[in-house]
Design an enzyme around this catalytic site. Structure first.
Site, PDB file in Angstrom:
ATOM      1  N   CYS A   1       0.833  -1.199   0.000  1.00 25.00           N
ATOM      2  CA  CYS A   1       0.000   0.000   0.000  1.00 25.00           C
ATOM      3  C   CYS A   1       0.873   1.256   0.000  1.00 25.00           C
ATOM      4  CB  CYS A   1      -0.972  -0.027   1.178  1.00 25.00           C
ATOM      5  SG  CYS A   1      -2.361   1.128   0.985  1.00 25.00           S
TER       6      CYS A   1
ATOM      7  N   HIS B   1      -3.620  -4.964   0.503  1.00 28.27           N
ATOM      8  CA  HIS B   1      -3.053  -5.411   1.782  1.00 28.27           C
ATOM      9  C   HIS B   1      -3.107  -6.938   1.877  1.00 28.27           C
ATOM     10  CE1 HIS B   1      -2.198  -1.830   4.324  1.00 28.27           C
ATOM     11  NE2 HIS B   1      -2.980  -1.237   3.425  1.00 28.27           N
TER      12      HIS B   1
ATOM     13  N   GLU C   1      -1.478  -8.910   3.717  1.00 32.91           N
ATOM     14  CA  GLU C   1      -1.360  -9.403   5.097  1.00 32.91           C
ATOM     15  C   GLU C   1      -2.715  -9.528   5.784  1.00 32.91           C
ATOM     16  OE1 GLU C   1      -1.825  -5.080   5.969  1.00 32.91           O
ATOM     17  OE2 GLU C   1      -1.018  -6.297   4.334  1.00 32.91           O
TER      18      GLU C   1
END
Length: 249
Positions: free
Chosen positions: A115, A218, A220
């Site tokens: 990001c 994102h 994660e």
């Protein structure tokens, strides 16, 4: 098997009102990064801001660098006036993380940008940003889709020549979307490798130097479908394998 050390560029935030030290900013990162890195076999460490003279030593202790999400990059760093749609910035963090990126490049460390990290890579390479997605397109995708922060929000098209395509083995990939800024003019050696339907740049790779990928979503915060990205990053860090930390058998 040895564990590569992955340094995360920390972000500073103001202490909460309940803190006994209200004037001290706090260094933090998202635990999602830690979980994904550990799952992929890495030892993650949160990197503090240190003087430039100490930065080379700090980076030399790591096998790879992750540049995480965070606040907007200051527009002055890519020679633009601040637009009213631009969010708050922290110039101290911006300058430090750009130095961190450049030192990692100098020391040939693999880098993963997520990001804001992707935007920072692009700015460090001389590129520019859209200060808000609404400045890019008259009919944009609603990129900050906070309701689906951990699941697929929209699709991106991967370039068949990209490292991402080789990892995910698909032309179309479902991603989440938590950003309101994005890459405008790609910086030097920045190759665009993914776009969304509104033509927003969703991923870049550097065509020179060590492995470096930036994704606008994102990973994660998503499920196991994103594990291959972290695994590829850790594989590169293992091959680099020159940190000053003792190895785990």
């Amino acid at each position: 098997m040895s564990k590569p050390v992955i340094g995360l560029g920390g972000v500073l935030e103001k202490a909460p009102p309940t803190s006994a030290f209200p004037s001290f900013r706090r260094l933090f990162t998202n635990e999602g990064y830690l979980s994904k890195l550990q799952k992929a076999g890495a030892l993650p460490i949160l990197l503090p801001m240190v003087p430039p003279t100490d930065l080379e030593l700090l980076v030399s202790l790591c096998d790879g660098i992750l540049l995480p999400g965070g606040p907007d990059v200051d527009p002055s760093l890519y020679n633009q006036e601040r637009h009213e749609l631009c969010g708050p910035s922290d110039m101290d963090v911006d300058r430090y993380q750009i130095q961190l990126f450049r030192m990692a490049r100098k020391l040939n460390k693999p880098i993963l940008g997520i990001c804001r990290g992707t935007q920072l890579i692009n700015v460090a390479q001389g590129g520019t940003l859209f200060q808000d997605y609404r400045l890019q397109s008259e009919k944009p995708i609603a990129h900050p889709d906070y309701e689906r922060w951990g699941s697929k929000s929209h699709q991106v098209e991967l370039s068949p020549q990209s490292k991402l395509y080789k990892l995910f083995k698909t032309h179309t990939l479902g991603v989440n979307s938590l950003h309101h800024q994005s890459v405008a003019k790609p910086g030097e050696h920045c190759i665009v490798t993914a776009r969304s339907a509104d033509d927003s740049i969703e991923a870049i790779e550097l065509s020179s130097g060590a492995w470096c990928i930036g994704v606008q979503w994102h990973p994660e915060a998503m499920g196991s479908e994103m594990d291959c990205l972290f695994e590829a990053f850790i594989k590169q860090a293992l091959s680099q394998g020159k940190s000053g930390f003792p190895r785990t058998p």
